[in-house]
Design a protein around this motif. Structure first.
Motif, PDB file in Angstrom:
ATOM      1  N   MET A  17      -3.120 -55.339 -22.901  1.00  0.00           N
ATOM      2  CA  MET A  17      -3.114 -55.388 -24.354  1.00  0.00           C
ATOM      3  C   MET A  17      -3.157 -53.983 -24.949  1.00  0.00           C
ATOM      4  SD  MET A  17      -5.294 -55.051 -27.241  1.00  0.00           S
ATOM      5  CE  MET A  17      -6.854 -54.983 -26.418  1.00  0.00           C
ATOM      6  N   THR A  18      -3.996 -53.116 -24.405  1.00  0.00           N
ATOM      7  CA  THR A  18      -4.077 -51.764 -24.958  1.00  0.00           C
ATOM      8  C   THR A  18      -2.779 -51.001 -24.711  1.00  0.00           C
ATOM      9  OG1 THR A  18      -5.171 -50.896 -22.970  1.00  0.00           O
ATOM     10  CG2 THR A  18      -6.599 -51.581 -24.778  1.00  0.00           C
ATOM     11  N   ILE A  48      -1.961 -40.618 -37.220  1.00  0.00           N
ATOM     12  CA  ILE A  48      -2.536 -41.915 -36.849  1.00  0.00           C
ATOM     13  C   ILE A  48      -2.103 -42.296 -35.443  1.00  0.00           C
ATOM     14  CG2 ILE A  48      -2.562 -44.383 -37.394  1.00  0.00           C
ATOM     15  CD1 ILE A  48      -2.161 -43.497 -40.388  1.00  0.00           C
ATOM     16  N   GLU A  49      -0.837 -42.046 -35.118  1.00  0.00           N
ATOM     17  CA  GLU A  49      -0.343 -42.378 -33.781  1.00  0.00           C
ATOM     18  C   GLU A  49      -1.084 -41.577 -32.717  1.00  0.00           C
ATOM     19  OE1 GLU A  49       1.977 -42.611 -30.181  1.00  0.00           O
ATOM     20  OE2 GLU A  49       1.755 -40.784 -31.355  1.00  0.00           O
ATOM     21  N   GLU A  50      -1.415 -40.337 -33.019  1.00  0.00           N
ATOM     22  CA  GLU A  50      -2.201 -39.522 -32.084  1.00  0.00           C
ATOM     23  C   GLU A  50      -3.598 -40.128 -31.899  1.00  0.00           C
ATOM     24  OE1 GLU A  50      -3.354 -36.686 -29.399  1.00  0.00           O
ATOM     25  OE2 GLU A  50      -1.341 -37.096 -30.128  1.00  0.00           O
ATOM     26  N   GLN A  51      -4.196 -40.603 -32.987  1.00  0.00           N
ATOM     27  CA  GLN A  51      -5.499 -41.273 -32.880  1.00  0.00           C
ATOM     28  C   GLN A  51      -5.402 -42.518 -31.997  1.00  0.00           C
ATOM     29  OE1 GLN A  51      -7.502 -41.992 -36.696  1.00  0.00           O
ATOM     30  NE2 GLN A  51      -6.232 -40.368 -37.585  1.00  0.00           N
ATOM     31  N   ILE A  52      -4.286 -43.236 -32.113  1.00  0.00           N
ATOM     32  CA  ILE A  52      -4.076 -44.429 -31.286  1.00  0.00           C
ATOM     33  C   ILE A  52      -3.979 -44.032 -29.817  1.00  0.00           C
ATOM     34  CG2 ILE A  52      -2.400 -46.249 -30.728  1.00  0.00           C
ATOM     35  CD1 ILE A  52      -1.894 -46.432 -33.812  1.00  0.00           C
ATOM     36  N   ASP A  53      -3.234 -42.962 -29.529  1.00  0.00           N
ATOM     37  CA  ASP A  53      -3.130 -42.495 -28.139  1.00  0.00           C
ATOM     38  C   ASP A  53      -4.502 -42.153 -27.568  1.00  0.00           C
ATOM     39  OD1 ASP A  53      -0.366 -42.761 -28.181  1.00  0.00           O
ATOM     40  OD2 ASP A  53       0.019 -40.623 -28.485  1.00  0.00           O
ATOM     41  N   ILE A  54      -5.285 -41.444 -28.349  1.00  0.00           N
ATOM     42  CA  ILE A  54      -6.635 -41.057 -27.907  1.00  0.00           C
ATOM     43  C   ILE A  54      -7.494 -42.296 -27.700  1.00  0.00           C
ATOM     44  CG2 ILE A  54      -8.774 -39.907 -28.636  1.00  0.00           C
ATOM     45  CD1 ILE A  54      -6.886 -37.802 -30.048  1.00  0.00           C
ATOM     46  N   LEU A  55      -7.454 -43.215 -28.668  1.00  0.00           N
ATOM     47  CA  LEU A  55      -8.281 -44.419 -28.572  1.00  0.00           C
ATOM     48  C   LEU A  55      -7.891 -45.271 -27.367  1.00  0.00           C
ATOM     49  CD1 LEU A  55     -10.460 -46.318 -29.644  1.00  0.00           C
ATOM     50  CD2 LEU A  55      -8.712 -47.314 -31.163  1.00  0.00           C
ATOM     51  N   THR A  56      -6.603 -45.456 -27.117  1.00  0.00           N
ATOM     52  CA  THR A  56      -6.208 -46.298 -25.977  1.00  0.00           C
ATOM     53  C   THR A  56      -6.612 -45.645 -24.652  1.00  0.00           C
ATOM     54  OG1 THR A  56      -3.932 -45.447 -26.080  1.00  0.00           O
ATOM     55  CG2 THR A  56      -4.376 -47.564 -27.171  1.00  0.00           C
ATOM     56  N   ASP A  57      -6.559 -44.325 -24.580  1.00  0.00           N
ATOM     57  CA  ASP A  57      -7.051 -43.637 -23.378  1.00  0.00           C
ATOM     58  C   ASP A  57      -8.556 -43.869 -23.212  1.00  0.00           C
ATOM     59  OD1 ASP A  57      -4.529 -42.671 -22.757  1.00  0.00           O
ATOM     60  OD2 ASP A  57      -4.908 -40.652 -23.548  1.00  0.00           O
ATOM     61  N   GLU A  58      -9.291 -43.745 -24.312  1.00  0.00           N
ATOM     62  CA  GLU A  58     -10.738 -43.980 -24.273  1.00  0.00           C
ATOM     63  C   GLU A  58     -11.048 -45.430 -23.899  1.00  0.00           C
ATOM     64  OE1 GLU A  58     -12.184 -42.895 -28.140  1.00  0.00           O
ATOM     65  OE2 GLU A  58     -12.045 -40.730 -27.725  1.00  0.00           O
ATOM     66  N   MET A  59     -10.256 -46.353 -24.425  1.00  0.00           N
ATOM     67  CA  MET A  59     -10.468 -47.761 -24.119  1.00  0.00           C
ATOM     68  C   MET A  59     -10.308 -48.026 -22.623  1.00  0.00           C
ATOM     69  SD  MET A  59      -8.579 -49.498 -27.422  1.00  0.00           S
ATOM     70  CE  MET A  59      -8.886 -51.221 -27.022  1.00  0.00           C
ATOM     71  N   ALA A  60      -9.291 -47.426 -22.022  1.00  0.00           N
ATOM     72  CA  ALA A  60      -9.076 -47.600 -20.576  1.00  0.00           C
ATOM     73  C   ALA A  60     -10.239 -47.005 -19.785  1.00  0.00           C
ATOM     74  CB  ALA A  60      -7.754 -46.960 -20.167  1.00  0.00           C
ATOM     75  N   GLU A  66     -13.631 -52.228 -29.892  1.00  0.00           N
ATOM     76  CA  GLU A  66     -12.556 -51.256 -29.660  1.00  0.00           C
ATOM     77  C   GLU A  66     -11.200 -51.831 -30.083  1.00  0.00           C
ATOM     78  OE1 GLU A  66     -14.274 -48.839 -25.769  1.00  0.00           O
ATOM     79  OE2 GLU A  66     -13.071 -50.650 -25.461  1.00  0.00           O
ATOM     80  N   THR A  67     -10.986 -53.099 -29.764  1.00  0.00           N
ATOM     81  CA  THR A  67      -9.734 -53.762 -30.108  1.00  0.00           C
ATOM     82  C   THR A  67      -9.554 -53.839 -31.621  1.00  0.00           C
ATOM     83  OG1 THR A  67      -9.819 -55.034 -28.057  1.00  0.00           O
ATOM     84  CG2 THR A  67      -8.399 -55.881 -29.794  1.00  0.00           C
TER      85      THR A  67
END
Length: 147
Positions: free
Chosen positions: A125-126, A90-102, A57-58
């Motif tokens: 880190m996320t 891309i920033e929206e994808q990052i927001d989604i990914l960091t939420d999923e990571m948590a 994920e990282t």
């Protein structure tokens, strides 16, 4: 700041203001990057490791931030509105990914796949990575002020 003391055109005043804000965003990105390095150093000194899934994920997050940086650099250096729009995606994808990571992290904690001490570094880190993305977007947004 000395430049702004002189008689400047409105366009030049806007440009100087945007550069000042960009420098502030770069400084914040540096602060978050330093935090991330400190998490890594702490983990290394304590022989702590992320799970294989967390590492995957990282790496995905790192790739998206690299893509975002490239788009923002293009948007900023060439006042490229299309690159800025791609950066927003891309920033929206990052927001989604960091939420999923948590969310995934909490699941791993509950399933015993991950330890709490490593998890706090992972979540920090996320969060800091997501903030880096926000500051990159702030840097790109300024092109709309002087274009």
């Amino acid at each position: 700041m000395k430049l702004s003391e002189n008689k400047l055109s409105e366009r030049d005043q806007i440009y100087i203001s945007t550069v000042y804000h960009t420098i502030s965003d770069l400084e914040r990105i540096g602060d978050y990057s330093k935090n991330i390095m400190e998490y890594a150093e702490k983990m290394a000194s304590l022989d702590m490791r992320f799970s294989a899934v967390a590492i995957e994920e990282t790496m995905k997050l790192e790739g998206l931030i690299d893509q975002l940086y490239d788009k923002i650099e293009l948007a900023y250096s060439e006042t490229n509105e299309a690159a800025l729009e791609e950066a927003y995606d891309i920033e929206e994808q990052i927001d989604i990914l960091t939420d999923e990571m948590a969310e995934n992290h909490v699941k791993r904690l509950n399933e015993g796949e991950c330890k709490l001490d490593v998890g706090s570094e992972f979540l920090s880190m996320t969060s800091d990575s997501e903030r880096v993305a926000d500051h990159l977007i702030n840097m790109g947004k300024v092109i709309r002020l002087y274009s």
